[in-house]
Design a protein around this motif. Structure first.
Motif, PDB file in Angstrom:
ATOM      1  N   PHE A  19       7.117  -6.159  -7.803  1.00  0.00           N
ATOM      2  CA  PHE A  19       6.781  -6.801  -6.539  1.00  0.00           C
ATOM      3  C   PHE A  19       6.222  -8.179  -6.872  1.00  0.00           C
ATOM      4  O   PHE A  19       5.118  -8.296  -7.437  1.00  0.00           O
ATOM      5  N   PRO A  20       6.962  -9.243  -6.553  1.00  0.00           N
ATOM      6  CA  PRO A  20       6.516 -10.585  -6.941  1.00  0.00           C
ATOM      7  C   PRO A  20       5.174 -10.974  -6.319  1.00  0.00           C
ATOM      8  O   PRO A  20       4.768 -10.437  -5.281  1.00  0.00           O
ATOM      9  N   PHE A  21       4.546 -11.905  -6.949  1.00  0.00           N
ATOM     10  CA  PHE A  21       3.212 -12.396  -6.580  1.00  0.00           C
ATOM     11  C   PHE A  21       3.117 -12.679  -5.079  1.00  0.00           C
ATOM     12  O   PHE A  21       3.892 -13.456  -4.523  1.00  0.00           O
ATOM     13  N   GLY A  22       2.156 -12.033  -4.414  1.00  0.00           N
ATOM     14  CA  GLY A  22       1.851 -12.353  -3.028  1.00  0.00           C
ATOM     15  C   GLY A  22       2.790 -11.788  -1.982  1.00  0.00           C
ATOM     16  O   GLY A  22       2.571 -11.994  -0.786  1.00  0.00           O
ATOM     17  N   MET A  23       3.854 -11.052  -2.381  1.00  0.00           N
ATOM     18  CA  MET A  23       4.796 -10.536  -1.406  1.00  0.00           C
ATOM     19  C   MET A  23       4.273  -9.245  -0.760  1.00  0.00           C
ATOM     20  O   MET A  23       3.659  -8.400  -1.423  1.00  0.00           O
ATOM     21  N   ILE A  24       4.530  -9.082   0.545  1.00  0.00           N
ATOM     22  CA  ILE A  24       4.186  -7.837   1.230  1.00  0.00           C
ATOM     23  C   ILE A  24       5.111  -6.739   0.734  1.00  0.00           C
ATOM     24  O   ILE A  24       6.334  -6.907   0.712  1.00  0.00           O
ATOM     25  N   HIS A  25       4.543  -5.587   0.345  1.00  0.00           N
ATOM     26  CA  HIS A  25       5.353  -4.518  -0.231  1.00  0.00           C
ATOM     27  C   HIS A  25       4.780  -3.154   0.115  1.00  0.00           C
ATOM     28  O   HIS A  25       3.672  -3.040   0.647  1.00  0.00           O
ATOM     29  N   PHE A  26       5.555  -2.098  -0.169  1.00  0.00           N
ATOM     30  CA  PHE A  26       5.144  -0.734   0.155  1.00  0.00           C
ATOM     31  C   PHE A  26       5.868   0.237  -0.767  1.00  0.00           C
ATOM     32  O   PHE A  26       6.827  -0.114  -1.463  1.00  0.00           O
ATOM     33  N   GLN A  27       5.392   1.497  -0.766  1.00  0.00           N
ATOM     34  CA  GLN A  27       6.102   2.600  -1.404  1.00  0.00           C
ATOM     35  C   GLN A  27       5.955   3.835  -0.511  1.00  0.00           C
ATOM     36  O   GLN A  27       4.889   4.048   0.078  1.00  0.00           O
ATOM     37  N   MET A  28       7.019   4.649  -0.430  1.00  0.00           N
ATOM     38  CA  MET A  28       6.978   5.869   0.363  1.00  0.00           C
ATOM     39  C   MET A  28       7.673   7.003  -0.379  1.00  0.00           C
ATOM     40  O   MET A  28       8.755   6.815  -0.953  1.00  0.00           O
ATOM     41  N   ASN A  29       7.060   8.177  -0.376  1.00  0.00           N
ATOM     42  CA  ASN A  29       7.616   9.355  -1.037  1.00  0.00           C
ATOM     43  C   ASN A  29       8.726   9.955  -0.184  1.00  0.00           C
ATOM     44  O   ASN A  29       8.494  10.355   0.963  1.00  0.00           O
ATOM     45  N   LEU A  30       9.915  10.044  -0.740  1.00  0.00           N
ATOM     46  CA  LEU A  30      11.048  10.638  -0.030  1.00  0.00           C
ATOM     47  C   LEU A  30      11.206  12.122  -0.319  1.00  0.00           C
ATOM     48  O   LEU A  30      12.014  12.792   0.320  1.00  0.00           O
ATOM     49  N   GLY A  31      10.436  12.643  -1.286  1.00  0.00           N
ATOM     50  CA  GLY A  31      10.660  14.002  -1.737  1.00  0.00           C
ATOM     51  C   GLY A  31       9.804  15.036  -1.024  1.00  0.00           C
ATOM     52  O   GLY A  31       8.879  14.722  -0.278  1.00  0.00           O
ATOM     53  N   LYS A  32      10.112  16.291  -1.308  1.00  0.00           N
ATOM     54  CA  LYS A  32       9.372  17.415  -0.723  1.00  0.00           C
ATOM     55  C   LYS A  32       8.239  17.879  -1.629  1.00  0.00           C
ATOM     56  O   LYS A  32       7.552  18.853  -1.332  1.00  0.00           O
ATOM     57  N   THR A  33       8.054  17.182  -2.735  1.00  0.00           N
ATOM     58  CA  THR A  33       6.941  17.469  -3.651  1.00  0.00           C
ATOM     59  C   THR A  33       6.109  16.201  -3.815  1.00  0.00           C
ATOM     60  O   THR A  33       6.578  15.100  -3.526  1.00  0.00           O
ATOM     61  N   PRO A  34       4.864  16.316  -4.304  1.00  0.00           N
ATOM     62  CA  PRO A  34       4.039  15.124  -4.515  1.00  0.00           C
ATOM     63  C   PRO A  34       4.696  14.156  -5.498  1.00  0.00           C
ATOM     64  O   PRO A  34       5.481  14.555  -6.361  1.00  0.00           O
ATOM     65  N   ALA A  35       4.364  12.890  -5.362  1.00  0.00           N
ATOM     66  CA  ALA A  35       4.868  11.856  -6.263  1.00  0.00           C
ATOM     67  C   ALA A  35       3.680  11.090  -6.843  1.00  0.00           C
ATOM     68  O   ALA A  35       2.602  11.033  -6.248  1.00  0.00           O
ATOM     69  N   VAL A  36       3.917  10.496  -8.023  1.00  0.00           N
ATOM     70  CA  VAL A  36       2.890   9.716  -8.709  1.00  0.00           C
ATOM     71  C   VAL A  36       3.547   8.470  -9.295  1.00  0.00           C
ATOM     72  O   VAL A  36       4.662   8.546  -9.826  1.00  0.00           O
ATOM     73  N   ALA A  37       2.866   7.340  -9.199  1.00  0.00           N
ATOM     74  CA  ALA A  37       3.354   6.100  -9.814  1.00  0.00           C
ATOM     75  C   ALA A  37       2.205   5.399 -10.518  1.00  0.00           C
ATOM     76  O   ALA A  37       1.033   5.597 -10.184  1.00  0.00           O
ATOM     77  N   LEU A  38       2.570   4.575 -11.490  1.00  0.00           N
ATOM     78  CA  LEU A  38       1.601   3.765 -12.223  1.00  0.00           C
ATOM     79  C   LEU A  38       1.942   2.298 -12.000  1.00  0.00           C
ATOM     80  O   LEU A  38       3.087   1.885 -12.199  1.00  0.00           O
ATOM     81  N   SER A  39       0.939   1.522 -11.592  1.00  0.00           N
ATOM     82  CA  SER A  39       1.130   0.086 -11.378  1.00  0.00           C
ATOM     83  C   SER A  39       0.384  -0.706 -12.436  1.00  0.00           C
ATOM     84  O   SER A  39      -0.749  -0.366 -12.792  1.00  0.00           O
ATOM     85  N   ALA A  40       1.023  -1.770 -12.912  1.00  0.00           N
ATOM     86  CA  ALA A  40       0.374  -2.753 -13.767  1.00  0.00           C
ATOM     87  C   ALA A  40       0.336  -4.066 -12.990  1.00  0.00           C
ATOM     88  O   ALA A  40       1.348  -4.465 -12.405  1.00  0.00           O
ATOM     89  N   LEU A  41      -0.816  -4.719 -12.965  1.00  0.00           N
ATOM     90  CA  LEU A  41      -1.000  -5.919 -12.161  1.00  0.00           C
ATOM     91  C   LEU A  41      -1.518  -7.064 -13.013  1.00  0.00           C
ATOM     92  O   LEU A  41      -2.320  -6.856 -13.924  1.00  0.00           O
ATOM     93  N   SER A  42      -1.058  -8.270 -12.693  1.00  0.00           N
ATOM     94  CA  SER A  42      -1.326  -9.427 -13.541  1.00  0.00           C
ATOM     95  C   SER A  42      -2.632 -10.133 -13.195  1.00  0.00           C
ATOM     96  O   SER A  42      -2.703 -11.363 -13.194  1.00  0.00           O
ATOM     97  N   SER A  43      -3.659  -9.350 -12.918  1.00  0.00           N
ATOM     98  CA  SER A  43      -4.992  -9.896 -12.697  1.00  0.00           C
ATOM     99  C   SER A  43      -5.999  -8.795 -12.977  1.00  0.00           C
ATOM    100  O   SER A  43      -5.728  -7.618 -12.713  1.00  0.00           O
ATOM    101  N   GLN A  44      -7.172  -9.174 -13.493  1.00  0.00           N
ATOM    102  CA  GLN A  44      -8.207  -8.169 -13.705  1.00  0.00           C
ATOM    103  C   GLN A  44      -8.824  -7.732 -12.374  1.00  0.00           C
ATOM    104  O   GLN A  44      -9.497  -6.715 -12.297  1.00  0.00           O
TER     105      GLN A  44
END
Length: 220
Positions: free
Chosen positions: A153-178
């Motif tokens: 997701f490029p710097f400053g852009m509005i974004h989202f994520q949504m789970n399409l599955g019937k089981t829980p989902a997990v994601a890991l994000s890395a971000l370019s700022s402390q």
């Protein structure tokens, strides 16, 4: 002539550094955050290097099997790992986040990070992700991700994520700022403190009083 070329290259190099860097570059090996200091700076004051230990560079259990609580209105839970909770990240210009999503539509709602680009990796589940580019085109870029897939997701852009599955989902994000920050669009617009004028919202969203009042009531 040679001096002009050197000057031009120097200016270009400085411009490129400014273009690709956001958080200030570190000036020492590390600057572990002293989160108890009352000194206010753009970031955190450094601990005395003599008191720094290995645990300052360690954060336990981020991707363990313990499910985070997603029993809320949007069906997601974000575990942010920035310099305030992981002192070793201070001045390094990076941070992390774990996002847990409830089954059947768990959503990390549309938001933006005012100080960071985000790279998202799916750890578990199936996610529909996307971001919207700037005016006037407002192009929408979207993708369905499976386990192991990566999306940026490029710097400053509005974004989202949504789970399409019937089981829980997990994601890991890395971000370019402390300290990337987050502005959740609906919360900010309809739940600001003090509130944005209803007349402003009516004109901006081209809706009536009742719709604005209903939306504002959701974000008290």
């Amino acid at each position: 002539m040679a001096s002009q070329v050197i000057l031009g290259i120097t200016i270009l190099a400085l411009a490129l550094v400014q273009a690709f860097a956001y958080d200030p570059s570190p000036l020492q090996d590390f600057c572990v955050a002293d989160t108890k200091s009352k000194v206010i700076v753009n970031g955190f004051v450094c601990k005395d290097p003599k008191t720094v230990c290995s645990d300052d560079f360690f954060f336990p259990g981020l991707l363990n099997d313990v499910r985070r609580n997603t029993n809320n209105r949007v069906g997601s839970n974000v575990t942010q790992v920035a310099a305030d909770v992981f002192p070793g990240l201070n001045t390094l210009g990076i941070s992390l986040a774990r996002i847990d999503y409830a089954p059947y539509g768990g959503l990390n709602p549309p938001h933006k990070h005012p100080r960071a680009t985000e790279v998202l990796t799916v750890i578990e589940g199936t996610l529909h992700v996307g971001f919207i580019a700037s005016n006037p085109a407002n192009r929408f870029f979207q993708k369905v991700l499976q386990k192991g897939d990566v999306f940026v997701f490029p710097f400053g852009m509005i974004h989202f994520q949504m789970n399409l599955g019937k089981t829980p989902a997990v994601a890991l994000s890395a971000l370019s700022s402390q300290n990337p920050g987050v502005i959740t669009i609906a919360n900010a617009v309809f739940g600001s403190n003090p509130r944005v004028s209803k007349e402003v919202l009516k004109r901006a969203f081209q809706v009536g009083d009742n719709v604005v009042a209903q939306l504002m009531a959701q974000f008290k």
